[in-house]
Scaffold this motif. Structure first.
Motif: not given
Length: 391
Positions: A183-191, A298-300, A332-334
């Motif tokens: 899968a595509a892998a993202d990070i989110f941060k919320v303050k 991104d997605t493999v 995830a895999e780059d």
């Protein structure tokens, strides 16, 4: 399609292959710290007579140029370890460094690629094209592949192939299906920022703990109520830091999480929705929200022709019963950074064996591989390159 000289070479070098893997396993290095591993790979290539160049700060790009200007296939093996304490210390090749361990199989990938390079170099005069070997650093932080691409790793490459040892599959089994596999892998941060104060006077405050908790509960509906159930997605809140003392109402809260998707439209939708939910929840309570969304790998996405070639090569090399249909993973895999530059595929080679206690999850302190799988991976690397160049 299968080259018998390659098969024989892998068989003859199986003991060396195991020894290479054990050496690398005992001397793990973290992402972009693989200096000794890089030096070891270079020394091995020197002995073989294969030309190479180092990438910065770590990593190696090697190449067998059999037909100058001809077709080129790239083979990738990653090298970095994890900040994991090895628990199965009884094995003779256990990590010599506290808090560091090859807990994902990259030691196997590097050693398999070295022996594949050796086998292909032995048939250099018969190769109808060129083979590039990408000994990649820093996969575990999803930065190594793009770093190598930026340093020319994929220049002139027509096709790229990678392998990952997979403890969730039986030893020797090979899976490589067309379409998304990682899968595509993202990070989110919320303050969130509210208004702190005494725990006994809540009416004078805006409690950031309440705001953050409400967000955590509500944001899950982005997936469960706004995404097509046939478009898989995962939204996980993995970290929440809020408050300073038992009797102080929190003024600030920080949340971090990850999003995993296969579909680009789904990815875009979730990114937009996280900001909407954070701002809306904050507004309900009179707080403010600041959102950072970081796109990772991104997605493999396995090219159909390439994936089918892997299946054909595996069946001819090891028998049709070796083929396995492993479902796509939200991991995830780059490797996706290489696929952005050329078509190719990413295969899984099973190493799970209950009798040898090698079915532990990747990244676990007890992780290990059935070393019988090493020869399967090494030959698959080499035979795929041979088959692709002979198409």
């Amino acid at each position: 399609m299968i080259n018998q000289k390659i098969k024989k070479s892998i068989t003859n070098n199986s003991e060396e292959l195991t020894a290479l893997r054990r050496k690398l396993h005992s001397e793990p290095e973290l992402s972009f710290e693989e200096f000794k591993t890089t030096a070891f790979v270079c020394e091995y290539l020197d002995k073989l007579g294969i030309s190479y160049r180092k990438t910065e700060p770590t990593g190696v790009i090697a190449e067998i140029i059999a037909v100058p200007g001809g077709k080129t296939v790239a083979l990738r093996g990653d090298m970095d370890a994890l900040a994991v304490e090895q628990l199965n210390k009884h094995v003779p090749y256990a990590s010599k460094i506290d808090g560091k361990m090859h807990a994902c199989g990259h030691d196997a990938h590097t050693s398999m690629l070295l022996i594949a390079a050796k086998a292909l170099f032995e048939v250099k005069e018969e190769l109808p094209g060129n083979v590039r070997f990408l000994f990649q650093p820093a996969e575990e932080i999803a930065l190594g592949a793009q770093s190598m691409v930026d340093q020319g790793a994929m220049d002139g490459v027509d096709n790229v192939f990678g392998i990952h040892i997979w403890s969730q599959m039986p030893t020797h089994k090979v899976s490589c299906t067309p379409g998304p596999s990682f899968a595509a892998a993202d990070i989110f941060k919320v303050k969130f920022k509210g208004k702190g104060g005494h725990g006994a006077i809540p009416e004078a405050c805006i409690d950031a703990a309440i705001v953050a908790s409400s967000f955590v509960m509500n944001v899950q509906t982005v997936v469960s109520r706004t995404i097509d159930p046939q478009s898989p997605a995962v939204l996980t809140v993995g970290k929440m830091v809020v408050g300073t003392r038992f009797n102080v109402i929190a003024e600030n809260a920080e949340i971090e999480g990850t999003v995993r998707t296969f579909n680009p439209d789904t990815r875009d939708h979730i990114e937009k929705s996280i900001t909407q939910y954070a701002e809306s929840v904050a507004a309900i309570y009179g707080a403010t929200a600041e959102v950072e969304y970081i796109r990772g790998t991104d997605t493999v996405d396995n090219d159909e022709e390439s994936a089918k070639l892997v299946q054909q090569v595996a069946a001819e090399a090891f028998g049709s019963d070796v083929l396995f249909n492993e479902k796509p993973t939200m991991g995830a895999e780059d490797f996706s950074a290489f696929l952005a530059k050329a078509p190719g595929s990413f295969a899984l080679v099973g190493s799970g064996n209950a009798e040898k206690d090698t079915e532990w999850s990747h990244h676990h302190g007890n992780f290990d591989i059935d070393e019988d799988a090493l020869a399967t991976g090494a030959e698959l690397y080499a035979q795929y390159a041979w088959a692709y160049l002979n198409k």
